[in-house]
Design an enzyme around this catalytic site. Structure first.
Site, short mmCIF file in Angstrom:
data_model
loop_
_atom_site.label_atom_id
_atom_site.label_comp_id
_atom_site.label_asym_id
_atom_site.label_seq_id
_atom_site.Cartn_x
_atom_site.Cartn_y
_atom_site.Cartn_z
CE1 TYR A 138 0.89 5.66 4.32
CE2 TYR A 138 -0.88 7.13 3.83
CZ TYR A 138 -0.49 5.91 4.22
OH TYR A 138 -1.12 4.62 4.42
CE LYS A 189 12.65 -4.53 9.25
NZ LYS A 189 12.41 -5.80 9.94
CG ASP A 221 9.89 -7.39 11.69
OD1 ASP A 221 10.24 -6.45 12.76
OD2 ASP A 221 10.66 -8.16 11.50
CG ASP A 245 -2.17 2.63 6.66
OD1 ASP A 245 -3.59 3.04 7.07
OD2 ASP A 245 -2.12 2.13 5.50
CG ASP A 249 -6.56 -0.98 8.87
OD1 ASP A 249 -7.10 0.09 9.42
OD2 ASP A 249 -7.20 -1.56 7.97
C1 IPM Z 1 -6.32 5.49 6.88
C2 IPM Z 1 -6.55 5.06 5.43
C3 IPM Z 1 -5.90 5.99 4.53
C4 IPM Z 1 -4.56 5.99 4.83
C5 IPM Z 1 -6.27 5.75 3.06
C6 IPM Z 1 -7.52 5.80 2.79
C7 IPM Z 1 -5.62 6.91 2.12
O1 IPM Z 1 -6.15 3.76 5.37
O2 IPM Z 1 -6.82 6.43 7.23
O3 IPM Z 1 -5.98 4.38 7.56
O4 IPM Z 1 -3.74 5.03 4.13
O5 IPM Z 1 -3.90 6.76 5.68
MG MG Z 2 -5.60 2.79 6.97
#
Ligand code: IPM
Ligand code: MG
Length: 354
Positions: A138, A189, A221, A245, A249
């Site tokens: 990042y 990884k 993975d 990240d 999710d």
């Molecule tokens: C998160 C989001 C952010 C990230 C984006 C909006 C930059 O996906 O906070 O998970 O990738 O960190």
């Molecule tokens: Mg995210």
């Protein structure tokens, strides 16, 4: 206790307004809170031409904690990278040194039916994902566009982790595991990436200080697969910025709705930025249908992690559990037999339950 309120874009302002109602209700009961708002993300671009305007950054630096809504929207998608709302959130993380991102995936018993996975796979789920937030690909340099030796154009980024960066996030992982089920899974990884080989070596070294914690390692993975196969095997997961990240999710969705999940991003001294794990959902913005509970639960994390007010955090969490038990649901978690209500009504229900 000074809190900067950065509502942001899309559903951000609506959901943050509900969290502010909750904070103000606690203030009436004696919690000494001071709230101040500033534009951020697309709203920052509209007001000052950049996603993290100087006055907003100043306020965030001066505050003890920051409450964020969400940023981004189609209106800003065409802007150059530096002006994209997402750059605002990346810059504030970096500037405030918020290296430890805590993303719990907690299943509320009332919402087991809202998950896409079988009830027996997800009921009772309680995983804490700890994502490193200020390093990795990042932020790694160099990055950019160039023309390679064959004369072809290419894009490139740099994945890099320094030893201190790995040590401090591993410490957060182990100390969090000590307060929970004493199980830590480090995700990397290592079979492919040099960065990950180094990561694993350092995590193993930090582990020597925590003999009571059962440490395991998984390739990312496999971790993704295990998270949907048998998510309850996990207690605490620690991983880098990009893997975290993605996995956070995925873990969020196990619980039925990402609209339920709070997050905390902490610096070394306990200052934090608190925000829902979800995005700005521009498609439903302004329609009073977004779920404010992730943002409200983020306030509970704020009281716990930055202000050490565990009892007040617990009051918010108990109030959220109560409104769910009463059958109130926003559209994202609505099922037959429950009562569908809007964003504002949900905020008010939580305040009433407090
Ligand atoms: C998160 C989001 C952010 C990230 C984006 C909006 C930059 O996906 O906070 O998970 O990738 O960190
Ligand atoms: Mg995210």
């Amino acid at each position: 206790m000074k809190i900067a309120i950065l509502a942001g874009d899309g559903i951000g302002p609506e959901i943050v307004a509900q969290a502010v109602k909750v904070l103000k209700a606690l203030a009436r009961d004696g919690l000494a809170l001071e709230l101040e708002e500033a534009p951020f993300g697309g709203a920052g671009v509209d007001a000052h031409g950049e996603p993290l305007p100087e006055p907003t950054l100043k306020l965030a630096r001066a505050a003890d904690a920051v409450l964020c809504g969400a940023v981004g929207g189609p209106k800003y998608d065409g802007l150059p990278r530096a002006q994209r709302p997402e750059q605002g959130i990346l810059r504030i993380r970096k500037d405030l040194g918020l290296f430890a991102n805590l993303r719990p995936a907690l299943m509320f018993p009332e919402l087991v039916g809202a998950s896409t996975l079988k009830p027996e796979v997800v009921s009772g789920l309680d995983v804490m994902i700890i994502r490193e937030l200020t390093g990795d690909i990042y932020f790694g340099e160099p990055r950019g566009r160039r023309t390679n030796a064959r004369g072809e154009r290419e894009g490139y980024d740099t994945m890099v982790y320094s030893e201190p960066e790995i040590r401090r996030i591993a410490e957060v992982g182990f100390s969090t595991a000590m307060k929970r089920g004493k199980k830590l899974c480090s995700v990397d990884k290592e079979n492919v990436l040099e960065t990950s080989r180094f990561w694993r070596e350092i995590v193993n070294d930090v582990a020597k200080k925590y003999p009571q914690v059962a440490l395991s390692h998984l390739y990312v993975d496999n971790a993704a697969m295990q998270l949907v196969r048998a998510p309850k095997q996990f207690d605490v997961i620690v991983t880098g910025n990009m893997f975290g990240d993605i996995l956070s999710d995925q873990a969020a969705m196990l619980t039925g709705s990402i609209g339920m999940l709070p997050s905390a991003s902490l610096d070394a001294g306990g200052k934090g930025l608190y925000e829902p794990s979800h995005g700005s959902a521009p498609d439903i913005a302004g329609r009073n249908i977004a779920n404010p509970l992730a943002t409200i639960l983020s306030c509970a994390m704020m009281l716990r992690y930055t202000f050490n007010k565990d009892e007040w955090a617990y009051r918010i969490e108990a109030a959220v559990k109560q409104v769910l038990a009463q059958g109130y649901r926003t559209a994202d978690i609505h099922e037959a037999g429950t009562r569908k209500i809007g964003t504002r009504e949900m905020g008010e229900a939580v305040v009433a339950a407090l």
